[in-house]
Write a protein that holds these residues in place. Structure first.
Motif, mmCIF file in Angstrom:
data_model
loop_
_atom_site.group_PDB
_atom_site.id
_atom_site.type_symbol
_atom_site.label_atom_id
_atom_site.label_comp_id
_atom_site.label_asym_id
_atom_site.label_seq_id
_atom_site.Cartn_x
_atom_site.Cartn_y
_atom_site.Cartn_z
ATOM 1 N N GLU A 233 0.814 -1.214 0.000
ATOM 2 C CA GLU A 233 0.000 0.000 0.000
ATOM 3 C C GLU A 233 0.847 1.263 0.000
ATOM 4 O O GLU A 233 0.540 2.242 -0.661
ATOM 5 N N ARG A 234 1.970 1.222 0.756
ATOM 6 C CA ARG A 234 2.775 2.446 0.835
ATOM 7 C C ARG A 234 3.392 2.804 -0.503
ATOM 8 O O ARG A 234 3.408 3.964 -0.911
ATOM 9 N N ALA B 235 0.724 4.114 -2.752
ATOM 10 C CA ALA B 235 0.332 5.483 -2.423
ATOM 11 C C ALA B 235 1.367 6.463 -2.940
ATOM 12 O O ALA B 235 1.036 7.530 -3.458
ATOM 13 N N ASP B 236 2.626 6.081 -2.817
ATOM 14 C CA ASP B 236 3.700 6.978 -3.236
ATOM 15 C C ASP B 236 3.677 7.187 -4.749
ATOM 16 O O ASP B 236 3.754 8.313 -5.239
ATOM 17 N N ARG C 43 1.168 6.744 -6.683
ATOM 18 C CA ARG C 43 -0.096 7.380 -7.017
ATOM 19 C C ARG C 43 -0.016 8.897 -6.865
ATOM 20 O O ARG C 43 -0.377 9.654 -7.742
#
Lengths: 814, 225
Positions: free
Chosen positions: B74-75, B78-79, B81
């Protein structure tokens, strides 16, 4: 970034006013309770620490062991010869000082006569240990010369008004004159002693007053509070206390004891840190009533409990409302927020609320502290809260509280999947329901514990008030006995009895409500000889009229009587408890038995029904009433007890005063009411009870606030369901039941947990009383019903509102 | 820029297994404007979520600028994205508690852009979208078209390489809809790659290429231009 967080937090706060109010109000009240209790705790912990050498001062205490080696008495004071011997045998003791509180002491300057309750003989080294702030005179030298004394500012004003008190002469105890050599500031409230008058200890060396010889040899008068000073970080227990048995065997000699007799087998000495006296010392004959570390713990836990309840409200309401914020969370994630940023955002929200709450709480504490002081009779102040060392914790508290209440909602909400929340797939408040239920159970368990505890404390106090004490304390006033009456007592008593207001009057060494600490060896007739009694029998010196004055029942034999000439030299009265330890079959069997007490032989003439001489904290002890012989009257009696008719108190008191003045013109007329004194025995429990009640109510209130918010939310989620049910024919009560059921199950569970915890805790508390109630099931049931009722009303009000509303509205709005 | 092959996504409940994407394969070049069409339930939105790194696939490969991202945690997602992708939704998805300016500012905050630069960049993009005069209003105070323009402004403020639009005109009347489509076209002409899910044949005509989907698979690809 933080600014953005606070901004949105503030807007959220403003938008959801009801929930914000519950959160903020709960936290504010919770923190206020914490601050109030903190003020109390800090005050309790601060006792005697104002002394600059507080960490180096110790007190010596003494215990006595009976023949079986069981401790029968532990006094907080010791005999006078110990101090110089300690100083001599332990070179590490830098200084030692003795304090002898005198009984009520009449003092006179010109026409100003007052009974001083707090006149202490204090030696010249006192100021080497304790901080004494003087207004006049040098604290280190003012008490060197015999017949000198120091007064507090207030006392000095009382005697001298605007005159300069220095070098004036005060007549003490109608016996000797003392010169005023110093004026000192009153000791702070958080000191374990508060002398008003300090008379130089060297005065006692005068043989007319106490005598040098007595000071050096009298091991029987353990009234001298003895403190010593050691170097910093000194291992006082190993180096000094451990040597005490050898020290006693070396120095203490009982006349006539066999040569191999070890005095350390019968008496022990202990050291006690000055700063431990207030909270941890519960010895016999303390200088003042001490506090109790358990009470500090109890109230500390209550404060944390209340705060916890408030934090739980926050957690519950935040997670319950999370559905409303799910979209925001999704958008932020899509816009690039990482989970830790969201966690930080929610934490900064809760911290901000906690910050606002603590500011409000400080204000509220300031407003309520006077009320608390009134309730508890204390003199707490906010000042210690804002002192250097505590300021930082105070600032950090909101962060802690905020994180505590915000971490769960933060972790929970930040885990939302943006895809789901943005697509509206997210189910309102789901997932965490079971955890929220656990939290509600915790809140209500705490509330129920507090309700039960409060009820039991009140029942016990009521029991104490109602319990038959075995004597009648009504309409009895007591006065300090004055040796001036030794020879004129009968005339004085006759004078009193001439009035219709007075029913009886008697003298005794101590009075009911006090402690019963004096004892001597006893022997009882066994066959043809006297057999020593192993059990302790306490004694009370009492005259002919003590028993009838208090209406104590005589269950066998008779009271002391003037009609029996032998009574004045050889008569004893026992209580029933004493006949039991003498192995007598019945009270009647004791009558006429030979009995010896303190090596004075006599006969048992009567047995008294057991009565509660001491408070109900203590068991009724075996006791013997001794009638002092006419020649020994001096020093035997301490108090006069007068039974009044009770019909006209002011007139009775006026009459008493005039009689008193006729016989004792130079002694002030001062009296106390027995029932009031008795009330004071339980004053601390009484205060504890009122505090308990207050905090229990607050806890329940905050818990209900949370329940109110939670149920309001739960119900709002079910408005459509309720509409459909109503259309299908459900009635109002059915819907209220439906909505309340879930919460009632939680309250029931909390009742079980809370009852169990309360039962254990209160059992322990009741253990502190020798005579206590047994806990009844009704209290537990009652508490459960009360909690359920409060919860039901909280939920019911909203449920009824929803249930009675028109279903068309809720269905159309979908 | 995007290359997906054999992409699979299956939704399971206790009893039913729904295949949302069934071995889907296609690619999108940098600078393209692609419309994805198809009936409800054909997997369009699932595809968009995976392309936007909001969801992960159950199988297959997803290369973003040559990097395999299908199994990013997820991290990392997110980055990637927040640096590369902007979103425009049918329901605008603005935060009600924030003003227009603050909504648009949000991606820059999470990118760690400093205050003064943020202000300047937000103002530039608000100007471009012609909603500068509404900067201190809250979303509820705006019309649908204005709200969507704010949403587009928010999607482009961090200069993403890719914009994913999920029925951007679905909640708008035709004139507001056309305005938004024109905005997207302008962005595309300035070099931004756009992938747009739509039901509207009218809107699809703004794109270079239409991918039609059915039951999780592509059925046709029409090159317009």
């Amino acid at each position: 970034m933080l600014r953005n967080y606070f901004k949105i937090a503030w807007r959220n706060l403003a938008k959801h006013k009801f929930i914000s109010f519950i959160n903020l109000f709960g936290l504010t009240v919770g923190l206020t309770c914490c601050l109030l209790i903190l003020a109390y705790v800090l005050n309790e912990l601060s006792y005697d620490r104002y002394n600059s050498r507080a960490d180096r001062i110790y007190r010596v205490t003494r215990s006595f062991l009976n023949k079986d080696g069981v401790q029968s008495l532990h006094l907080s004071s010791i005999a006078p010869p110990f101090a110089p011997l300690l100083k001599n045998d332990f070179p590490d003791i830098q200084q030692i000082t003795r304090v002898l509180p005198s009984n009520t002491t009449p003092m006179r300057y010109k026409d100003n006569i007052f009974n001083e309750q707090k006149a202490f003989f204090v030696d010249e080294h006192f100021a080497d240990l304790f901080d004494v702030h003087t207004v006049a005179g040098d604290p280190k030298t003012a008490l060197e010369a015999p017949f000198s004394l120091m007064l507090t500012e207030g006392t000095a004003r009382k005697y001298f008004g605007p005159e300069d008190p220095m070098n004036k002469v005060i007549r003490v105890n109608n016996q000797f004159d003392c010169k005023v050599t110093g004026i000192f500031k009153e000791f702070p409230a958080n000191a374990h002693m508060h002398p008003e008058v300090m008379i130089s200890f060297n005065t006692l060396r005068d043989s007319a007053i106490y005598g040098e010889n007595n000071l050096l040899t009298n091991y029987g008068n353990n009234a001298f509070y003895t403190y010593f000073l050691v170097p910093e970080n000194y291992p006082v227990h190993q180096r000094i206390e451990a040597q005490f048995p050898a020290f006693i065997d070396k120095n203490v000699h009982f006349p006539g004891a066999p040569s191999d007799f070890k005095p350390s087998k019968t008496t022990r000495l202990f050291v006690q840190k000055l700063t431990d006296i207030h909270l941890r010392s519960h010895l016999d004959d303390e200088l003042e009533e001490n506090g109790d570390i358990t009470r500090v713990y109890i109230f500390g836990s209550i404060a944390l409990f209340i705060l916890l309840i408030a934090c739980i409200n926050y957690m519950n309401l935040s997670t319950a409302r999370s559905a409303l914020r799910a979209r925001e969370i999704g958008i932020r994630k899509v816009a690039g927020a990482e989970r830790k940023e969201l966690i930080l955002q929610f934490l900064s929200e809760s911290v901000m609320i906690a910050w606002i709450a603590i500011l409000l709480a400080i204000g509220l504490t300031w407003l309520t502290l006077p009320w608390l002081n009134e309730l508890t009779g204390g003199a707490l102040s906010l000042a210690p809260l804002f002192q250097g060392k505590l300021l930082i914790p105070l600032i950090l508290t909101p962060i802690l509280v905020g994180v505590l209440s915000g971490i769960y909602p933060a972790l929970f909400m930040s885990s939302f999947q943006p895809v789901k929340v943005l697509k509206g797939l997210f189910k309102a408040g789901g997932g965490s329901i079971s955890f929220r239920k656990v939290l509600v159970v915790v809140q209500f368990s705490i509330s129920i514990i507090l309700i039960i505890s409060t009820a039991i404390v009140f029942q016990q106090l009521d029991y104490i008030r109602q319990k038959s004490l075995g004597f009648n304390k009504d309409h009895i006033i007591t006065m300090q006995y004055d040796t001036g009456l030794d020879k004129t007592w009968d005339a004085f008593r006759n004078q009193l009895l001439q009035s219709a207001y007075v029913k009886d009057a008697g003298r005794s060494s101590r009075i009911p409500g006090g402690r019963l600490l004096d004892e001597m060896g006893a022997s009882v007739e066994s066959g043809d000889s006297l057999r020593p009694v192993t059990a302790d029998i306490k004694y009370l010196a009492a005259d002919y009229d003590f028993v009838p004055t208090y209406g104590i029942s005589v269950v066998a034999g008779r009271n002391f009587s003037r009609a029996w000439s032998t009574d004045s030299s050889a008569a004893y009265l026992l209580n029933v408890a004493a006949t039991r330890v003498l192995d007598l079959k019945s009270p009647a069997a004791a009558i006429g038995k030979n009995f010896s007490y303190g090596n004075t032989k006599g006969k048992i003439v009567g047995v008294l029904g057991d009565f509660h001489f001491e408070s109900l904290h203590q068991k009724i002890l075996p006791m013997v009433l001794v009638l002092p012989r006419a020649s020994q009257t001096a020093g035997s009696f301490g108090r006069i007890s007068i039974k009044l008719a009770g019909n006209n108190l002011p007139a009775a008191l006026t009459y008493l005063e005039s009689a008193w003045k006729r016989f004792l013109p130079t002694t002030p007329f001062e009296y106390e009411f027995m029932d009031k004194q008795f009330g004071q025995l339980y004053a601390s429990e009484q205060r504890q009870a009122s505090l308990f009640t207050t905090f229990a109510c607050i806890a329940i209130f905050i818990a209900c606030l949370g329940l109110l918010g939670l149920s309001a939310f739960a119900i709002s989620q079910r408005v459509k369901e309720i509409g459909i049910r109503k259309v299908l024919g459900a009635n109002v009560s059915g819907i209220v039941m439906l909505l309340s059921r879930d919460f009632m199950i939680l309250v029931a569970l909390a009742a079980v947990i809370g009852s169990a915890v309360a039962a254990v805790a209160m059992n322990k508390w009741l253990g502190g009383f020798a005579y206590s109630i047994s806990m009844s099931l009704w209290v537990f049931l009652g508490a459960a019903i009360l909690a359920a009722a409060v919860a039901l009303v909280t939920i019911g009000v909203q449920a009824v509102r929803v249930a009675t509303s028109n279903p068309v509205k809720s269905l159309r709005s979908e | 820029m995007i290359k997906i092959s054999d992409l699979q996504k299956v939704y399971r409940t206790e009893e039913v297994e729904t295949i949302a994407l069934n071995k889907l394969t296609f690619d999108v070049k940098e600078g393209e404007f692609v419309a994805v069409m198809g009936p409800s339930g054909c997997g369009k939105s699932t595809l968009l979520n995976i392309l936007g790194l909001l969801d992960d696939p159950d199988g297959g490969s997803f290369l973003f600028n040559g990097t395999e991202v299908a199994h990013f945690n997820e991290r990392k997602r997110a980055d990637l994205r927040k640096r590369n992708i902007g979103f425009v939704f049918q329901s605008f998805n603005l935060i009600d508690e924030l003003t227009v300016f603050e909504n648009v500012e949000l991606p820059l905050i999470y990118l760690g852009v400093k205050g003064p630069e943020r202000k300047q960049r937000v103002e530039t993009v608000l100007d471009k979208m012609q909603i500068m005069h509404r900067r201190n209003h809250y979303p509820q105070q705006l019309s649908g078209g204005q709200q969507q323009r704010v949403a587009v402004a928010r999607a482009v403020v961090n200069n993403p390489k890719l914009i994913l639009a999920d029925e951007p005109t679905g909640n708008l009347d035709s004139s507001n809809g056309n305005e938004v489509m024109q905005l997207l076209t302008d962005l595309n002409e300035q070099g931004t790659t756009i992938i747009m899910v739509t039901h509207s044949e009218h809107d699809s005509r703004y794109s270079h290429r239409i991918i039609r989907m059915l039951d999780g698979q592509t059925v046709t690809e029409n090159i317009l231009v």
